[in-house]
Design a protein around this motif. Structure first.
Motif, mmCIF file in Angstrom:
data_model
loop_
_atom_site.group_PDB
_atom_site.id
_atom_site.type_symbol
_atom_site.label_atom_id
_atom_site.label_comp_id
_atom_site.label_asym_id
_atom_site.label_seq_id
_atom_site.Cartn_x
_atom_site.Cartn_y
_atom_site.Cartn_z
ATOM 1 N N GLY A 34 28.631 11.352 -17.531
ATOM 2 C CA GLY A 34 28.400 11.933 -19.002
ATOM 3 C C GLY A 34 29.275 13.208 -19.149
ATOM 4 O O GLY A 34 28.836 13.826 -20.125
ATOM 5 N N LEU A 35 30.418 13.799 -18.505
ATOM 6 C CA LEU A 35 31.115 14.785 -19.084
ATOM 7 C C LEU A 35 32.404 14.192 -19.221
ATOM 8 O O LEU A 35 33.336 14.317 -18.150
ATOM 9 C CB LEU A 35 31.022 15.621 -17.737
ATOM 10 C CG LEU A 35 29.792 16.199 -16.916
ATOM 11 C CD1 LEU A 35 29.724 17.061 -15.753
ATOM 12 C CD2 LEU A 35 28.969 16.994 -18.205
ATOM 13 N N HIS A 84 25.710 16.070 -26.710
ATOM 14 C CA HIS A 84 25.900 16.057 -27.979
ATOM 15 C C HIS A 84 25.875 14.539 -28.601
ATOM 16 O O HIS A 84 25.805 14.256 -29.789
ATOM 17 C CB HIS A 84 27.389 16.337 -27.974
ATOM 18 C CG HIS A 84 28.432 15.607 -27.358
ATOM 19 N ND1 HIS A 84 29.049 14.533 -27.583
ATOM 20 C CD2 HIS A 84 28.898 16.036 -26.160
ATOM 21 C CE1 HIS A 84 29.674 14.245 -26.770
ATOM 22 N NE2 HIS A 84 29.681 14.872 -25.854
ATOM 23 N N GLU A 85 25.722 13.298 -27.864
ATOM 24 C CA GLU A 85 25.524 12.187 -28.261
ATOM 25 C C GLU A 85 25.216 11.377 -27.008
ATOM 26 O O GLU A 85 25.188 11.686 -25.776
ATOM 27 C CB GLU A 85 26.804 11.648 -28.779
ATOM 28 C CG GLU A 85 27.825 11.406 -27.791
ATOM 29 C CD GLU A 85 29.151 10.838 -28.745
ATOM 30 O OE1 GLU A 85 28.994 9.864 -29.313
ATOM 31 O OE2 GLU A 85 30.286 11.290 -28.446
ATOM 32 N N GLU A 86 24.718 9.979 -27.324
ATOM 33 C CA GLU A 86 24.434 9.106 -26.146
ATOM 34 C C GLU A 86 25.595 7.908 -26.461
ATOM 35 O O GLU A 86 25.585 7.408 -27.735
ATOM 36 C CB GLU A 86 22.993 8.379 -26.329
ATOM 37 C CG GLU A 86 22.081 9.530 -25.699
ATOM 38 C CD GLU A 86 20.670 9.053 -25.580
ATOM 39 O OE1 GLU A 86 20.451 7.824 -26.037
ATOM 40 O OE2 GLU A 86 20.050 9.372 -24.460
ATOM 41 N N LYS A 87 26.182 7.319 -25.489
ATOM 42 C CA LYS A 87 26.870 6.429 -25.409
ATOM 43 C C LYS A 87 26.541 5.141 -24.521
ATOM 44 O O LYS A 87 25.808 5.455 -23.633
ATOM 45 C CB LYS A 87 28.358 6.508 -25.065
ATOM 46 C CG LYS A 87 29.032 7.455 -26.182
ATOM 47 C CD LYS A 87 30.643 7.620 -25.817
ATOM 48 C CE LYS A 87 31.362 8.393 -26.856
ATOM 49 N NZ LYS A 87 32.767 8.460 -26.374
ATOM 50 N N THR A 88 26.961 3.940 -24.820
ATOM 51 C CA THR A 88 26.530 2.869 -24.047
ATOM 52 C C THR A 88 27.350 2.679 -22.897
ATOM 53 O O THR A 88 28.616 2.298 -23.171
ATOM 54 C CB THR A 88 26.058 1.564 -24.762
ATOM 55 O OG1 THR A 88 25.137 1.864 -25.540
ATOM 56 C CG2 THR A 88 25.543 0.297 -23.742
ATOM 57 N N PRO A 106 26.838 -0.236 -9.016
ATOM 58 C CA PRO A 106 25.513 -0.060 -8.608
ATOM 59 C C PRO A 106 24.557 -0.338 -9.895
ATOM 60 O O PRO A 106 23.439 -0.688 -9.513
ATOM 61 C CB PRO A 106 25.373 1.291 -8.215
ATOM 62 C CG PRO A 106 26.493 2.127 -8.508
ATOM 63 C CD PRO A 106 27.589 1.315 -8.667
ATOM 64 N N THR A 107 25.095 -0.133 -10.904
ATOM 65 C CA THR A 107 24.037 -0.221 -12.159
ATOM 66 C C THR A 107 24.439 -1.655 -12.868
ATOM 67 O O THR A 107 23.862 -1.837 -13.731
ATOM 68 C CB THR A 107 24.524 0.806 -13.220
ATOM 69 O OG1 THR A 107 25.922 0.983 -13.656
ATOM 70 C CG2 THR A 107 23.908 2.188 -12.662
ATOM 71 N N THR A 146 23.588 0.461 -20.480
ATOM 72 C CA THR A 146 22.854 1.715 -20.159
ATOM 73 C C THR A 146 23.302 2.883 -20.919
ATOM 74 O O THR A 146 24.498 3.333 -21.010
ATOM 75 C CB THR A 146 22.532 1.937 -18.751
ATOM 76 O OG1 THR A 146 22.271 0.904 -17.784
ATOM 77 C CG2 THR A 146 21.497 3.069 -18.346
ATOM 78 N N LYS A 147 22.288 3.782 -21.726
ATOM 79 C CA LYS A 147 22.744 4.910 -22.383
ATOM 80 C C LYS A 147 23.068 5.953 -21.326
ATOM 81 O O LYS A 147 22.190 6.159 -20.309
ATOM 82 C CB LYS A 147 21.340 5.119 -23.224
ATOM 83 C CG LYS A 147 21.153 4.230 -24.393
ATOM 84 C CD LYS A 147 22.161 4.417 -25.380
ATOM 85 C CE LYS A 147 21.823 3.419 -26.535
ATOM 86 N NZ LYS A 147 22.711 3.087 -27.666
#
Length: 248
Positions: free
Chosen positions: A87-88, A134-138, A146-147, A160-161
């Motif tokens: 997420g970075l 600053h936002e959420e992405k899928t 693993p996910t 997944t968000k």
């Protein structure tokens, strides 16, 4: 101990068992000494003992020296750390550029964050979680990550968000100390899981890299978790349709 990107740390630790690394499976029996290795039953535990005994006391002693934090709890934190790095976006791009440049010079390894203590890992996680979202992405993972999970209609992976975060100048000093300074490029031919993932998934790609989170244990041991990080966040693409269709 290394958990592959395809693994499930709650599944059976006996590699000859059909439930070994099985996604979403939680083995009911836990080793009473280290409280980390899990098994379907006593038969699986006995079958794996020759391998597990080399690590069992080490894991137990490491937990004692870290406020009784079991290795299984640390593995969960390691997976969470890898997720937070995803997420970075600006930092991921920096890591990818460094990785690609090294790869062009013949490097064949992974990007790794190595933590000397459990607390070092916990501090890194706590810092990243304070960074502004600053936002959420899928995020759509590739098969064997693993996910990864198939949609009920079978037409793709479940998304997944991911919270996307900024690293501002006021965070720079702490981020360098608690996160970036733990980063290395590593090659280790003795790590079977790492080298298998590099050879079968990453290959010659310059659009992704293998990310490792490592934590030092007692003696000369360390534990590792792996995940794939992609240039454009997502790992799902037409390139992996064949792998997706064969994934169970």
């Amino acid at each position: 101990m290394a958990t592959t990107a395809a693994g499930n740390i709650l599944a059976c630790y006996n590699p000859s068992c059909s439930n070994a690394h099985k996604l979403k499976f939680k083995a009911p029996l836990k080793c009473a000494n280290c409280k980390t290795a899990r098994y379907c039953d006593k038969t699986c535990q006995r079958a794996h003992w020759k391998v597990h005994k080399e690590f069992c006391n080490n894991w137990a002693e490491t937990a004692k020296r870290n406020s009784a934090t079991s290795l299984i709890d640390v593995k969960k934190k390691m997976s969470h750390f890898l997720w937070l790095i995803r997420g970075l976006p600006d930092y991921v791009n920096e890591l990818l550029n460094e990785y690609v440049e090294a790869k062009r010079d013949g490097f064949r390894g992974c990007v790794e964050f190595y933590f000397e203590t459990f607390q070092d890992l916990f501090d890194a996680i706590a810092l990243i979680e304070t960074l502004p979202v600053h936002e959420e992405k899928t995020f759509y993972p590739m098969p064997y990550a693993p996910t990864f999970q198939k949609r009920s209609d079978g037409l793709g992976p479940v998304g997944t968000k991911v919270k996307m975060r900024w690293i501002f100048s006021e965070h720079g000093k702490d981020f360098m100390k608690k996160v970036h300074d733990k980063k290395i490029l590593t090659i280790d031919h003795s790590r079977e899981n790492m080298n298998k993932l590099l050879a079968t998934i990453v290959k010659d790609s310059e659009e992704m890299f293998l990310l490792s989170c490592a934590v030092k244990l007692e003696g000369t041991f360390a534990t590792h978790s792996y995940d794939f990080i992609y240039k454009d966040l997502n790992g799902w693409s037409k390139d992996f349709i064949g792998e997706f269709e064969s994934c169970t």
